[in-house]
Scaffold this motif. Structure first.
Motif, PDB file in Angstrom:
ATOM      1  N   ALA A 120      50.878  86.083 -16.630  1.00  0.00           N
ATOM      2  CA  ALA A 120      49.975  86.917 -16.061  1.00  0.00           C
ATOM      3  C   ALA A 120      48.436  86.323 -16.721  1.00  0.00           C
ATOM      4  N   HIS A 121      47.355  86.569 -16.141  1.00  0.00           N
ATOM      5  CA  HIS A 121      46.144  86.189 -16.732  1.00  0.00           C
ATOM      6  C   HIS A 121      45.224  87.493 -16.410  1.00  0.00           C
ATOM      7  N   ARG A 122      44.451  87.802 -17.588  1.00  0.00           N
ATOM      8  CA  ARG A 122      43.294  88.760 -17.348  1.00  0.00           C
ATOM      9  C   ARG A 122      41.998  87.966 -17.023  1.00  0.00           C
ATOM     10  N   PRO A 123      41.419  88.243 -15.894  1.00  0.00           N
ATOM     11  CA  PRO A 123      39.995  87.400 -15.532  1.00  0.00           C
ATOM     12  C   PRO A 123      38.708  88.015 -16.197  1.00  0.00           C
ATOM     13  N   GLY A 124      38.569  88.207 -17.555  1.00  0.00           N
ATOM     14  CA  GLY A 124      37.479  88.750 -18.184  1.00  0.00           C
ATOM     15  C   GLY A 124      36.414  87.836 -18.018  1.00  0.00           C
ATOM     16  N   LEU A 125      36.683  86.487 -18.521  1.00  0.00           N
ATOM     17  CA  LEU A 125      35.597  85.386 -18.478  1.00  0.00           C
ATOM     18  C   LEU A 125      35.026  85.043 -17.151  1.00  0.00           C
ATOM     19  N   GLU A 126      36.053  85.235 -16.181  1.00  0.00           N
ATOM     20  CA  GLU A 126      35.849  84.793 -14.918  1.00  0.00           C
ATOM     21  C   GLU A 126      34.805  86.004 -14.192  1.00  0.00           C
ATOM     22  N   PHE A 127      35.045  86.900 -14.564  1.00  0.00           N
ATOM     23  CA  PHE A 127      34.056  88.093 -13.892  1.00  0.00           C
ATOM     24  C   PHE A 127      32.572  87.910 -14.594  1.00  0.00           C
TER      25      PHE A 127
ATOM     26  N   PHE B 297      38.285  77.018 -16.944  1.00  0.00           N
ATOM     27  CA  PHE B 297      39.827  76.757 -17.183  1.00  0.00           C
ATOM     28  C   PHE B 297      40.645  78.272 -16.346  1.00  0.00           C
ATOM     29  N   PHE B 298      40.070  78.519 -15.133  1.00  0.00           N
ATOM     30  CA  PHE B 298      40.446  79.787 -14.450  1.00  0.00           C
ATOM     31  C   PHE B 298      41.840  79.276 -13.895  1.00  0.00           C
TER      32      PHE B 298
END
Length: 302
Positions: A33-40, A46-47
């Protein structure tokens, strides 16, 4: 490439479906699983778009603090990559904006009351096993003093009978006849049953027995890491080595090298005892002990 559906995962963890109900057949192919903190925050170099996206309190609180326009932009930038699904952890609410975008893009939005880190640990473990490369081999899998062993040999050689003796000595059955091997890592091989034969052991002249009904829960476990591959073969005169230390041999399963031992069968030979000795010897070697080295040291000191 193996995959599981979002629906399978949803049912496994009893997740609440907040959006995207018609899209639960979407497939998951990545095991973490991935937590999309940087993407937000706008960083997408590196998404991992093929991974399940888990939103914890940090991510949700960050989105809550944004203006409506900022929030719409940040969420829109993430959902356009169409990850398999989003899972909101810790039972958080106030998710109307997430529900709206997930419905528009056909992405399941799910929710769990569990804490973020605890849920991710469980989810990663589940996905790793569910998506692992696997094969089925003919044999018996047993756990001897916490050490997983794959017993192989031709039909009728005595694999199941040997497993029964080991169970009587306090060890555990994992699988009989068909053993499912899953590769969890470069050096990690997991042995399990196929579900149909769970707890069953087939003994020639006796028939099918349920080891849990006969010997209790301690006689069985669902899976075990395989660290020894032991082949049972008919006795052949003048073929057994009697050196202090045998040459290391390995069997390759899915690219994992498993130490291989051949045990020849003969009436009166304590095969179960030899398997126990092999398991305990392997364990001691992992601790850095070598009986041969100690023996040679004693000779040198004389």
């Amino acid at each position: 490439m193996k995959s599981i559906s979002v629906k399978e995962m949803t049912e496994r963890f009893r997740l609440e479906v907040l959006a995207g109900q018609p899209c639960l057949d979407r497939q998951i192919v990545r095991s973490r699983a991935h937590r999309p903190g940087l993407e937000f925050a706008g960083y997408f170099d590196f998404f991992p778009t093929e991974q399940v996206q888990v939103l914890g309190k940090k991510e949700i609180n960050y989105l809550h603090k944004l203006t409506e326009n900022e929030r719409n932009e940040r969420i829109g930038n993430v959902v356009k990559y169409h990850p398999p699904c989003f899972i909101v952890a810790a039972g958080q609410d106030g998710l109307k904006y997430l529900i709206k975008y997930c419905e528009q893009e056909g992405i399941p939005l799910l929710r769990t009351p569990e804490k973020t880190t605890e849920f991710i640990a469980k989810l990663d473990s589940y996905l790793l096993k569910a998506l692992a490369q696997e094969i089925s081999v003919h044999g018996v899998c047993v756990n001897v003093s916490g050490i997983g062993i794959l017993l192989r040999g031709k039909s009728g050689v005595g694999k199941s009978e040997t497993a029964h003796t080991l169970i009587r000595r306090g060890h555990r059955l994992v699988a009989d006849d068909i053993v499912t091997l899953k590769k969890l890592g470069p050096e990690t091989l997991l042995g399990s049953h196929d579900g149909k034969t769970r707890e069953f052991l087939a003994l020639r002249s006796i028939g099918l027995i349920n080891v849990v009904r006969l010997y209790g829960r301690k006689a069985f476990q669902d899976e075990s890491r395989i660290v020894l591959d032991i082949e049972l073969t008919p006795w052949k005169d003048n073929t057994l080595n009697n050196e202090l230390e045998l040459e290391h041999r390995f069997t390759d399963y899915l690219g994992v090298q498993v130490p291989h031992i051949e045990i020849q069968l003969q009436p009166g030979r304590d095969v179960a005892g030899l398997i126990e000795a092999a398991a305990n010897s392997w364990y001691l070697k992992q601790q850095g002990y070598s009986a041969v080295e100690e023996f040679m040291s004693r000779l040198t000191d004389c």
